[in-house]
Design a protein around this motif. Structure first.
Motif, mmCIF file in Angstrom:
data_model
loop_
_atom_site.group_PDB
_atom_site.id
_atom_site.type_symbol
_atom_site.label_atom_id
_atom_site.label_comp_id
_atom_site.label_asym_id
_atom_site.label_seq_id
_atom_site.Cartn_x
_atom_site.Cartn_y
_atom_site.Cartn_z
ATOM 1 N N THR A 51 0.919 -1.269 -0.113
ATOM 2 C CA THR A 51 -0.007 -0.120 -0.005
ATOM 3 C C THR A 51 0.810 1.213 0.032
ATOM 4 N N LEU A 52 0.378 2.299 -0.292
ATOM 5 C CA LEU A 52 1.058 3.618 -0.197
ATOM 6 C C LEU A 52 1.763 3.945 1.003
ATOM 7 N N ILE A 53 0.874 3.585 2.013
ATOM 8 C CA ILE A 53 1.577 4.125 3.261
ATOM 9 C C ILE A 53 2.662 3.330 3.714
ATOM 10 N N ALA A 54 2.530 2.160 3.043
ATOM 11 C CA ALA A 54 3.919 1.041 3.449
ATOM 12 C C ALA A 54 4.998 0.957 2.419
ATOM 13 N N LEU A 55 5.002 2.143 1.330
ATOM 14 C CA LEU A 55 6.045 1.997 0.521
ATOM 15 C C LEU A 55 7.485 2.193 1.096
ATOM 16 N N ASP A 56 7.696 3.503 1.921
ATOM 17 C CA ASP A 56 9.043 3.815 2.499
ATOM 18 C C ASP A 56 9.307 2.799 3.685
ATOM 19 N N ARG A 57 8.466 2.314 4.313
ATOM 20 C CA ARG A 57 8.848 1.113 5.286
ATOM 21 C C ARG A 57 9.319 -0.127 4.544
ATOM 22 N N THR A 58 8.444 -0.522 3.489
ATOM 23 C CA THR A 58 9.031 -1.533 2.871
ATOM 24 C C THR A 58 10.040 -1.670 1.885
ATOM 25 N N HIS A 59 10.279 -0.535 1.263
ATOM 26 C CA HIS A 59 11.619 -0.265 0.584
ATOM 27 C C HIS A 59 12.874 -0.295 1.506
ATOM 28 N N GLN A 60 12.875 0.223 2.846
ATOM 29 C CA GLN A 60 13.708 0.029 3.780
ATOM 30 C C GLN A 60 13.989 -1.199 4.390
ATOM 31 N N ALA A 61 12.863 -1.989 4.240
ATOM 32 C CA ALA A 61 13.015 -3.361 4.995
ATOM 33 C C ALA A 61 13.611 -4.207 3.816
ATOM 34 N N LEU A 62 13.396 -4.110 2.483
ATOM 35 C CA LEU A 62 14.045 -4.867 1.622
ATOM 36 C C LEU A 62 15.399 -4.730 1.143
ATOM 37 N N SER A 63 15.937 -3.488 1.689
ATOM 38 C CA SER A 63 17.333 -2.956 1.410
ATOM 39 C C SER A 63 18.108 -4.031 2.139
ATOM 40 N N SER A 64 17.811 -4.956 3.234
ATOM 41 C CA SER A 64 18.648 -5.870 3.628
ATOM 42 C C SER A 64 18.296 -6.965 3.156
ATOM 43 N N ALA A 65 17.582 -7.371 2.168
ATOM 44 C CA ALA A 65 17.317 -8.503 1.554
ATOM 45 C C ALA A 65 18.682 -9.324 0.814
ATOM 46 N N PRO A 66 18.849 -10.473 1.088
ATOM 47 C CA PRO A 66 20.077 -10.953 0.155
ATOM 48 C C PRO A 66 20.201 -10.938 -1.140
ATOM 49 N N CYS A 67 19.220 -10.476 -1.865
ATOM 50 C CA CYS A 67 19.138 -10.368 -3.242
ATOM 51 C C CYS A 67 18.192 -9.002 -3.443
ATOM 52 N N LYS A 68 18.112 -8.547 -4.568
ATOM 53 C CA LYS A 68 17.506 -7.403 -4.743
ATOM 54 C C LYS A 68 16.137 -7.622 -4.883
ATOM 55 N N VAL A 69 15.350 -7.021 -4.259
ATOM 56 C CA VAL A 69 13.990 -7.054 -4.244
ATOM 57 C C VAL A 69 13.121 -5.499 -4.499
ATOM 58 N N TYR A 70 12.726 -5.362 -5.714
ATOM 59 C CA TYR A 70 12.360 -3.953 -5.697
ATOM 60 C C TYR A 70 10.834 -3.725 -5.108
ATOM 61 N N THR A 71 10.613 -2.434 -4.735
ATOM 62 C CA THR A 71 9.366 -1.972 -4.201
ATOM 63 C C THR A 71 8.791 -1.405 -5.140
ATOM 64 N N VAL A 72 7.449 -1.650 -5.371
ATOM 65 C CA VAL A 72 6.763 -1.079 -6.522
ATOM 66 C C VAL A 72 5.557 -0.744 -6.203
ATOM 67 N N ALA A 73 5.224 0.594 -6.770
ATOM 68 C CA ALA A 73 4.138 1.385 -6.403
ATOM 69 C C ALA A 73 2.857 0.790 -7.038
ATOM 70 N N GLN A 74 1.629 0.844 -6.216
ATOM 71 C CA GLN A 74 0.470 0.286 -7.025
ATOM 72 C C GLN A 74 -0.269 1.025 -7.975
ATOM 73 N N ASP A 75 0.062 2.469 -7.895
ATOM 74 C CA ASP A 75 -0.429 3.357 -8.785
ATOM 75 C C ASP A 75 0.312 4.784 -8.677
ATOM 76 N N VAL A 76 0.121 5.556 -9.743
ATOM 77 C CA VAL A 76 0.864 6.743 -9.664
ATOM 78 C C VAL A 76 -0.196 7.817 -10.206
ATOM 79 N N SER A 77 0.013 9.149 -9.869
ATOM 80 C CA SER A 77 -0.830 10.206 -10.327
ATOM 81 C C SER A 77 -0.990 10.397 -11.509
ATOM 82 N N ARG A 78 -1.838 10.854 -12.230
ATOM 83 C CA ARG A 78 -2.116 11.630 -13.575
ATOM 84 C C ARG A 78 -1.426 12.831 -13.671
ATOM 85 N N PHE A 79 -1.123 13.394 -12.491
ATOM 86 C CA PHE A 79 -0.705 14.785 -12.566
ATOM 87 C C PHE A 79 0.936 14.661 -12.120
ATOM 88 N N ALA A 80 1.776 15.452 -12.683
ATOM 89 C CA ALA A 80 2.980 15.570 -12.639
ATOM 90 C C ALA A 80 3.460 16.584 -11.647
#
Length: 265
Positions: A51-80
């Motif tokens: 979920t959006l509110i878990a993106l940063d926490r998930t990214h930080q947690a996965l940074s210590s995984a023994p192999c690369k695991v990407y954090t993926v957003a479920q959506d993005v705004s149509r506004f830039a």
């Protein structure tokens, strides 16, 4: 048929799940499995879309995984960029938070939340301009399949975005995920033969749009689980999986990733 150089992708779409404590436990369980027997990044790209509110926490947690695991957003705004768009998160803000991958076009966004073709094109354009990798979702309803329109609907969904994706972006920034809507969360799965047939048609269509069509990863989604992952992974034009419910179980998700990593070696 896809080239042998395509590295599979296995992406877990957590959707609106789970609560933070369970998410933390799930990530730790998955990291433990990877520690016990890692999956080489050259054999399979792995991603998790929380979920959006878990993106940063998930990214930080996965940074210590023994192999690369990407954090993926479920959506993005149509506004830039930034601005007065309450509730929105732009591609630039995602990239600023080190999120480089995003799902766009999931049927739940199309059907439940009003993502029209024009909205999807705007989202895609902004994400591409920000340098993100897009997992673009396509798929037909049961009614459309029963009417014999499945291939037409899916290929049209890909044609819809052709005007906003240039040749270089097709080669480096786009992954296609085919998810028959009737198989999402229902326990029903397209047979490997049906899934491969659709993937072959998608491949054919992409090759007509871009010189890089033979090298674009095509993922299957729709009740993917360990019990069918090996057979799906054996199909020549299925280069991975977009996993829903099974990604909320660390062992199941690991087994699916392992199946694709091993099948493409």
């Amino acid at each position: 048929m896809s080239g042998s150089t395509i590295i599979p992708w296995v992406v877990g779409n957590w959707k609106m799940n789970p609560i933070q404590a369970d998410a933390t436990q799930l990530i730790q369980q998955f990291k433990t499995l990877l520690t016990q027997s890692t999956i080489d990044s050259d054999a399979c790209h792995i991603g998790i879309a929380p979920t959006l509110i878990a993106l940063d926490r998930t990214h930080q947690a996965l940074s210590s995984a023994p192999c690369k695991v990407y954090t993926v957003a479920q959506d993005v705004s149509r506004f830039a960029g930034t601005g007065a768009y309450t509730g929105e998160t732009s591609a630039e803000l995602l990239v600023d938070s080190q999120i480089q991958h995003v799902l766009i076009g999931h049927s739940e966004r199309r059907d439940l939340l009003g993502d029209s073709v024009e909205i999807l094109k705007a989202k895609l354009h902004n994400a591409l301009q920000a340098g993100m990798t897009i997992i673009y979702c396509v798929g037909e309803s049961l009614e459309q399949r029963e009417q014999g329109l499945a291939e037409q609907v899916v290929l049209q969904q890909i044609c819809d975005i052709a005007s906003v994706v240039n040749d270089e972006q097709w080669s480096k920034q786009v992954v296609i995920a085919y998810e028959p809507i009737w198989a999402i969360g229902t326990g029903k799965t397209a047979s490997p033969q049906d899934a491969q047939a659709m993937h072959a048609k998608i491949r054919e269509g992409l090759c007509q749009m871009t010189a890089h069509g033979a090298r674009i990863a095509l993922l299957y989604g729709g009740s993917v689980k360990p019990e069918n992952a090996v057979e799906l992974a054996a199909c020549p034009d299925i280069n991975g999986a977009l996993v829903g419910g099974a990604s909320l179980n660390a062992q199941s998700f690991y087994q699916i990733a392992q199946a694709f990593a091993q099948s493409k070696q």
